[in-house]
Design a protein around this motif. Structure first.
Motif, PDB file in Angstrom:
ATOM      1  N   ARG A 145       0.841  -1.207   0.000  1.00 35.21           N
ATOM      2  CA  ARG A 145       0.000   0.000   0.000  1.00 35.21           C
ATOM      3  C   ARG A 145       0.879   1.261   0.000  1.00 35.21           C
ATOM      4  NH1 ARG A 145      -2.890  -0.367   5.154  1.00 35.21           N
ATOM      5  NH2 ARG A 145      -4.127  -1.995   4.184  1.00 35.21           N
ATOM      6  N   TYR A 146       1.906   1.232   0.810  1.00 36.55           N
ATOM      7  CA  TYR A 146       2.814   2.392   0.896  1.00 36.55           C
ATOM      8  C   TYR A 146       3.608   2.551  -0.399  1.00 36.55           C
ATOM      9  CZ  TYR A 146       5.584   5.799   3.562  1.00 36.55           C
ATOM     10  OH  TYR A 146       6.171   6.950   4.022  1.00 36.55           O
TER      11      TYR A 146
ATOM     12  N   ALA B 110      -3.332   2.881  12.648  1.00 33.80           N
ATOM     13  CA  ALA B 110      -2.825   2.369  11.379  1.00 33.80           C
ATOM     14  C   ALA B 110      -3.939   2.401  10.336  1.00 33.80           C
ATOM     15  CB  ALA B 110      -2.317   0.943  11.562  1.00 33.80           C
ATOM     16  N   ALA B 111      -3.552   2.623   9.094  1.00 33.90           N
ATOM     17  CA  ALA B 111      -4.531   2.665   8.014  1.00 33.90           C
ATOM     18  C   ALA B 111      -5.190   1.300   7.865  1.00 33.90           C
ATOM     19  CB  ALA B 111      -3.851   3.058   6.720  1.00 33.90           C
ATOM     20  N   VAL B 112      -6.484   1.284   7.773  1.00 35.01           N
ATOM     21  CA  VAL B 112      -7.169   0.012   7.565  1.00 35.01           C
ATOM     22  C   VAL B 112      -7.841  -0.041   6.200  1.00 35.01           C
ATOM     23  CG1 VAL B 112      -7.563  -0.616   9.966  1.00 35.01           C
ATOM     24  CG2 VAL B 112      -9.147   0.910   8.821  1.00 35.01           C
ATOM     25  N   THR B 113      -8.038   1.095   5.600  1.00 33.15           N
ATOM     26  CA  THR B 113      -8.657   1.096   4.281  1.00 33.15           C
ATOM     27  C   THR B 113      -7.617   1.479   3.247  1.00 33.15           C
ATOM     28  OG1 THR B 113      -9.243   3.405   4.565  1.00 33.15           O
ATOM     29  CG2 THR B 113     -10.918   1.784   5.138  1.00 33.15           C
ATOM     30  N   THR B 114      -7.914   1.167   2.008  1.00 31.98           N
ATOM     31  CA  THR B 114      -7.025   1.616   0.946  1.00 31.98           C
ATOM     32  C   THR B 114      -7.806   2.582   0.094  1.00 31.98           C
ATOM     33  OG1 THR B 114      -7.717  -0.166  -0.470  1.00 31.98           O
ATOM     34  CG2 THR B 114      -5.774  -0.532   0.878  1.00 31.98           C
ATOM     35  N   THR B 116      -7.251   5.416  -3.303  1.00 30.37           N
ATOM     36  CA  THR B 116      -6.349   5.991  -4.276  1.00 30.37           C
ATOM     37  C   THR B 116      -6.301   7.502  -4.130  1.00 30.37           C
ATOM     38  OG1 THR B 116      -8.147   5.875  -5.843  1.00 30.37           O
ATOM     39  CG2 THR B 116      -6.461   4.177  -6.007  1.00 30.37           C
ATOM     40  N   VAL B 117      -7.187   8.046  -3.309  1.00 31.02           N
ATOM     41  CA  VAL B 117      -7.099   9.471  -3.018  1.00 31.02           C
ATOM     42  C   VAL B 117      -5.931   9.670  -2.068  1.00 31.02           C
ATOM     43  CG1 VAL B 117      -8.311  11.489  -2.157  1.00 31.02           C
ATOM     44  CG2 VAL B 117      -9.585   9.655  -3.243  1.00 31.02           C
ATOM     45  N   ARG B 118      -5.048  10.579  -2.418  1.00 20.99           N
ATOM     46  CA  ARG B 118      -3.798  10.642  -1.683  1.00 20.99           C
ATOM     47  C   ARG B 118      -3.729  11.884  -0.816  1.00 20.99           C
ATOM     48  NH1 ARG B 118      -2.824   7.549  -5.570  1.00 20.99           N
ATOM     49  NH2 ARG B 118      -0.775   6.737  -5.215  1.00 20.99           N
ATOM     50  N   PHE B 119      -4.078  11.696   0.438  1.00 17.65           N
ATOM     51  CA  PHE B 119      -3.886  12.760   1.405  1.00 17.65           C
ATOM     52  C   PHE B 119      -2.835  12.314   2.395  1.00 17.65           C
ATOM     53  CE2 PHE B 119      -8.416  13.487   0.228  1.00 17.65           C
ATOM     54  CZ  PHE B 119      -8.202  14.691  -0.421  1.00 17.65           C
ATOM     55  N   ARG B 120      -1.928  13.187   2.680  1.00 16.96           N
ATOM     56  CA  ARG B 120      -0.897  12.855   3.666  1.00 16.96           C
ATOM     57  C   ARG B 120      -1.346  13.325   5.026  1.00 16.96           C
ATOM     58  NH1 ARG B 120       3.272  14.631   0.136  1.00 16.96           N
ATOM     59  NH2 ARG B 120       3.479  12.881  -1.270  1.00 16.96           N
ATOM     60  N   ALA B 139       9.643  10.025   1.740  1.00 19.46           N
ATOM     61  CA  ALA B 139       8.692   8.992   2.152  1.00 19.46           C
ATOM     62  C   ALA B 139       9.369   7.848   2.883  1.00 19.46           C
ATOM     63  CB  ALA B 139       7.958   8.452   0.917  1.00 19.46           C
ATOM     64  N   ILE B 164       1.593   1.838  10.328  1.00 18.49           N
ATOM     65  CA  ILE B 164       1.173   0.757   9.432  1.00 18.49           C
ATOM     66  C   ILE B 164       0.308  -0.214  10.199  1.00 18.49           C
ATOM     67  CG2 ILE B 164       3.231   0.918   7.970  1.00 18.49           C
ATOM     68  CD1 ILE B 164       4.018  -1.878   9.131  1.00 18.49           C
TER      69      ILE B 164
END
Lengths: 262, 164
Positions: A145-146, B110-114, B116-120, B139, B164
């Motif tokens: 993912r990263y 930690a992120a659990v969803t994926t 494609t919108v990319r916000f940091r 990164a 993560i």
């Protein structure tokens, strides 16, 4: 080396080898990145992929049943016993007469296309009937993912950058795209994996991959090229001319000094 | 001599530092998942942080050495992959130690969803001055688990432990 190949083993090796060969190509950038941050990024991604490959090769070797280990699987198999996606073995840093490579655009694009594919695959493999494969996938999906996010940022940055960077991204896309058909070319090995609950057929990843890749390409001002009848065959063990040269370099030490350790 | 117990083993593991982030003990990091006594033998269950983390072998050896030095006899170290390690397992004490060491702890869960919108994440606070006005420089960082940031208030660069 004799390999007792079963559909189950070949399914695992397709994933393991794609990670291993992709890692080896990325590692060629070590010390040569266009900027320091990317040098670190490319080799960090290679490290994650290598770790995933090691876990999968260890698991595959145990299933193979002749007492092999991860090193023997990586360094003693012949070219036709590797089952990676052909895209992963294409030259990355050094271009050759008939192949992509040599342009940073090829590197970031390939990273993105493969990371998206691997992320979708790991997500599904997290529910595999093979507990060890599911555990490896549960970890790897976070890493993929990263990678996907980082590589996608670059695709957008270059595609939506200057005229020069956009032209290079278009050229890279045209070179890489014919190799993407293999990502979804299901065969009897996939059927067997679906039947046993080991994992998905490659074809099942296609719609999600097209959606997620398409979203980034659109943001980058790029368009996916038209598909062609060509389907590469690395996952069946029939490779492009590049894998042999790569293995010669990668395997040289263990072939020359079998069992060498340090 | 009696065999030291499980509780003492946990106490020993709280003194074994992560070789790459020596501000944290293995317990702070959350990678020690279990300590089990099998008669006189002791089993320590570890969960690796990243697939390719080069510290995994060193950590295993350090666990053996520390427990041997504390008087434990037979010790086996096993790896458990599932459930996968997450930065959510870093203890509150561990987060404070990271900050004091100059590394921003992972922000949020930690992120659990994926997507494609990319916000940091915009909520990475500078571990030195506390300002939330920070930006990402890279990164990836000096180890698999970190990214490189810079504080726009005090101008100091710092490392960020990626969630993560």
């Amino acid at each position: 080396m004799e390999l007792r190949l079963t559909p189950q083993l070949q399914y695992l090796l397709r994933i393991a080898d794609t990670c291993l060969i992709h890692a080896q190509r990325l590692a060629e950038w070590c010390g040569h990145g266009p900027v320091l941050e990317e040098d670190i990024a490319l080799t960090n991604m290679a490290l994650d992929l290598l770790g995933q490959a090691r876990a999968l090769l260890t698991h595959a070797a145990a299933l193979e049943g002749q007492g092999l280990d991860e090193d023997q699987m990586a360094f003693l198999r012949d070219e036709r016993q590797f089952f990676n996606l052909t895209l992963a073995e294409q030259p990355m840093r050094r271009s050759s007469a008939h192949s992509p490579g040599g342009d940073f655009a090829d590197t970031v694009l390939r990273n993105f296309l493969l990371a998206c594919w691997l992320r979708l695959l790991w997500q599904r493999l997290a529910g595999s009937s093979d507990g060890e494969l599911a555990a490896i996938a549960g970890k790897a999906v976070k890493e993929a993912r990263y990678h996907e996010q980082h590589a996608g940022d670059w695709v957008i940055r270059l595609g939506d950058g200057t005229e020069e960077s956009a032209a290079r991204m278009r050229a890279a896309l045209a070179r890489a795209w014919p190799y993407t058909a293999e990502m979804f070319a299901s065969d009897a090995v996939d059927d067997s994996a679906v039947a046993s609950g080991l994992g998905p057929a490659r074809q099942a990843l296609q719609a999600d991959w097209q959606r997620d890749v398409g979203a980034v390409l659109q943001e980058a001002g790029l368009a996916a090229p038209a598909s062609t009848p060509f389907v590469s065959t690395g996952t069946r063990g029939l490779h492009s001319e590049h894998l042999g040269f790569m293995l010669a370099e990668m395997q040289m030490l263990q072939r020359s000094f079998p069992g060498g350790r340090w | 001599m009696t065999q030291p117990g499980v509780a003492q083993a946990w106490a020993v593991l709280d003194t074994v530092l992560d070789p790459e982030v020596p501000a944290l003990s293995l317990r702070d990091l959350g990678i020690v998942r279990d300590v089990v006594a099998h008669g006189d033998a002791l089993e320590v269950v570890l969960t690796p942080t990243y697939s390719g983390c080069p510290a995994t072998e060193v950590i295993t050896q350090n666990v053996r050495d520390a427990l041997a030095a504390a008087g434990f006899g037979e010790v086996t170290v096993t790896q458990r992959r599932a459930p996968a390690w997450t930065t959510d397992w870093i203890s509150d004490a561990g987060r404070e130690k990271l900050r004091a060491y100059g590394i921003a702890p992972p922000s949020g869960g930690a992120a659990v969803t994926t997507s494609t919108v990319r916000f940091r994440p915009r909520d990475v606070a500078c571990p030195r001055c506390g300002s939330a006005e920070t930006e990402r420089l890279s990164a990836f960082g000096s180890t698999a688990c970190k990214a490189l940031y810079r504080c726009l208030a005090c101008r100091e660069p710092f490392e960020y432990f990626k969630p993560i």
